[in-house]
Design a protein around this motif. Structure first.
Motif, mmCIF file in Angstrom:
data_model
loop_
_atom_site.group_PDB
_atom_site.id
_atom_site.type_symbol
_atom_site.label_atom_id
_atom_site.label_comp_id
_atom_site.label_asym_id
_atom_site.label_seq_id
_atom_site.Cartn_x
_atom_site.Cartn_y
_atom_site.Cartn_z
ATOM 1 N N UNK A 145 65.353 -37.914 45.015
ATOM 2 C CA UNK A 145 64.134 -39.481 45.524
ATOM 3 C C UNK A 145 65.095 -39.539 46.128
ATOM 4 N N UNK A 146 66.438 -40.198 45.333
ATOM 5 C CA UNK A 146 67.639 -41.136 46.451
ATOM 6 C C UNK A 146 67.979 -40.139 48.119
ATOM 7 N N UNK A 147 67.890 -39.164 48.262
ATOM 8 C CA UNK A 147 67.967 -38.258 49.107
ATOM 9 C C UNK A 147 66.939 -38.396 50.187
ATOM 10 N N UNK A 148 65.964 -38.644 49.186
ATOM 11 C CA UNK A 148 64.487 -38.510 49.724
ATOM 12 C C UNK A 148 64.455 -39.489 50.426
ATOM 13 N N UNK A 149 64.677 -40.704 50.406
ATOM 14 C CA UNK A 149 64.368 -42.141 50.002
ATOM 15 C C UNK A 149 65.286 -43.401 51.565
ATOM 16 N N UNK A 150 66.316 -41.562 52.326
ATOM 17 C CA UNK A 150 67.203 -42.225 53.045
ATOM 18 C C UNK A 150 66.581 -42.841 54.470
ATOM 19 N N UNK A 151 66.571 -43.497 54.953
ATOM 20 C CA UNK A 151 66.191 -43.869 56.052
ATOM 21 C C UNK A 151 66.276 -43.315 57.380
ATOM 22 N N UNK A 152 64.815 -43.252 57.548
ATOM 23 C CA UNK A 152 64.820 -41.947 59.121
ATOM 24 C C UNK A 152 65.747 -42.735 60.235
ATOM 25 N N UNK A 153 65.799 -44.143 60.525
ATOM 26 C CA UNK A 153 66.607 -44.879 61.159
ATOM 27 C C UNK A 153 67.988 -44.200 61.148
ATOM 28 N N UNK A 154 68.624 -44.973 60.159
ATOM 29 C CA UNK A 154 70.144 -44.174 59.651
ATOM 30 C C UNK A 154 70.488 -42.619 59.898
ATOM 31 N N UNK A 155 69.419 -41.872 59.498
ATOM 32 C CA UNK A 155 69.886 -40.503 59.869
ATOM 33 C C UNK A 155 69.750 -40.367 60.936
ATOM 34 N N UNK A 156 68.691 -40.908 61.773
ATOM 35 C CA UNK A 156 69.001 -40.061 63.684
ATOM 36 C C UNK A 156 69.914 -40.626 63.664
ATOM 37 N N UNK A 157 70.099 -42.370 63.793
ATOM 38 C CA UNK A 157 71.240 -42.983 64.831
ATOM 39 C C UNK A 157 72.940 -42.301 64.201
ATOM 40 N N UNK A 158 72.668 -41.649 62.655
ATOM 41 C CA UNK A 158 74.159 -40.791 62.239
ATOM 42 C C UNK A 158 73.875 -39.652 63.060
ATOM 43 N N UNK A 159 73.256 -39.159 63.296
ATOM 44 C CA UNK A 159 72.531 -37.643 63.758
ATOM 45 C C UNK A 159 73.140 -37.767 65.334
ATOM 46 N N UNK A 160 72.711 -39.287 66.036
ATOM 47 C CA UNK A 160 73.050 -39.162 67.628
ATOM 48 C C UNK A 160 74.771 -39.081 67.673
ATOM 49 N N UNK A 161 75.410 -40.033 67.006
ATOM 50 C CA UNK A 161 76.626 -40.155 67.082
ATOM 51 C C UNK A 161 77.897 -39.260 66.482
ATOM 52 N N UNK A 162 77.262 -37.968 66.196
ATOM 53 C CA UNK A 162 77.563 -36.449 65.536
ATOM 54 C C UNK A 162 78.149 -37.167 64.213
ATOM 55 N N UNK A 163 77.750 -37.740 63.657
ATOM 56 C CA UNK A 163 78.651 -37.743 61.797
ATOM 57 C C UNK A 163 77.343 -36.749 61.104
ATOM 58 N N UNK A 164 78.547 -35.777 60.960
ATOM 59 C CA UNK A 164 77.829 -34.582 60.008
ATOM 60 C C UNK A 164 78.668 -34.183 59.003
ATOM 61 N N UNK A 165 78.410 -33.046 58.106
ATOM 62 C CA UNK A 165 79.235 -32.474 57.390
ATOM 63 C C UNK A 165 79.700 -33.467 56.445
ATOM 64 N N UNK A 166 81.309 -33.579 56.181
ATOM 65 C CA UNK A 166 81.973 -33.773 54.406
ATOM 66 C C UNK A 166 81.292 -35.652 55.186
ATOM 67 N N UNK A 167 81.265 -36.634 56.899
ATOM 68 C CA UNK A 167 82.099 -38.107 57.356
ATOM 69 C C UNK A 167 79.647 -38.678 56.160
#
Length: 263
Positions: A145-167
């Motif tokens: 439930x905690x993983x499902x509740x991650x803010x989509x804005x934060x997730x998209x921002x991390x993806x746009x900055x290339x933050x993947x994998x362990x980071x």
């Protein structure tokens, strides 16, 4: 400011200790002079506990119990968080595993003790597996439930900055889900203490649960009550240690909540 902080700490300590002291006082006077074999005076229980729970007895029974609890609890925490991240991150995995997880979660862990004994024997491995089998569910479900509740804005921002994998796992997923993960760990701790005692009541040769049952079978009722009191004190100590770790690990989260309340 410092004086105010000390007053606040003293008030919290008084409130935390007030109810236990009141209950102990009521128990002391209510049981004083009791001649009931099953309800001995609290003074007799404390005196028996001082005689029974020597350093040798603690090393023989309490230390093995705590060791099994910590091993099972740690195993459940690692397994629950790891599986929870995978299941919570991928909707298809969650849809596939949800019926099986609900079925397994509905089975009471004490019922599995005879089954686990068939595969793991009657040694420490069985007791650790029993603790893992019960503690893993609150950790797993809260992590999902905690993983499902991650803010989509934060997730998209991390993806746009290339933050993947362990980071991404360390700075976004675990950090965002950590409040609910710790909620699951808190629930699992109390379940672990219960399962620790239950597992030691089956074909055991040491441990707190074994000692309490032995006292009961030998009709040493004050010794049995002293073991129950010791078990309760152990639970309180573990809860205090967990609260300290949680407070430090989630300092950013509690600070954020206080700032929101102030605003």
């Amino acid at each position: 400011m410092k004086r105010l902080t000390l007053r606040t700490a003293a008030l919290r300590l008084l409130l935390a200790a007030g109810l236990p002291v009141l209950l102990a006082t009521v128990w002391w006077f209510a049981s004083a002079g009791s001649t009931d074999v099953y309800w001995p005076p609290l003074s007799t229980i404390l005196e028996t506990g001082r005689e029974v729970w020597t350093t040798e007895r603690i090393a023989a029974d309490v230390v093995p119990s705590v060791t099994r609890l910590l091993l099972g609890y740690t195993g459940a925490a690692v397994l629950g968080v790891a599986l929870g991240i995978v299941i919570g991150s991928f909707p298809r995995v969650r849809a596939t595993t949800e019926p099986v997880l609900e079925f397994l979660r509905a089975v009471p862990p004490p019922v599995l003790v005879p089954v686990i004994m068939l595969f793991a024997g009657i040694g420490d491995t069985m007791k650790i597996v029993v603790i893992v089998s019960g503690c893993v569910w609150p950790v797993l479900l809260n992590t999902v439930e905690g993983v499902r509740a991650i803010d989509s804005v934060l997730s998209d921002t991390a993806r746009s900055y290339g933050i993947e994998g362990r980071a991404r796992l360390g700075h976004l997923v675990l950090r965002s889900a950590s409040p609910q993960i710790f909620a699951g760990l808190r629930q699992a701790l109390s379940i672990g203490v219960i399962l620790m005692v239950i597992s030691e009541m089956f074909a055991a040769s040491n441990g707190l649960g074994f000692a309490i049952v032995q006292f009961q079978r030998s009709f040493a009722i004050p010794g049995m009550w002293s073991g129950i009191l010791l078990l309760g004190l152990l639970g309180v100590l573990l809860a205090l240690v967990f609260q300290t770790v949680e407070r430090r690990a989630l300092a950013w989260y509690h600070g954020l909540r206080r700032s929101r309340r102030a605003s």
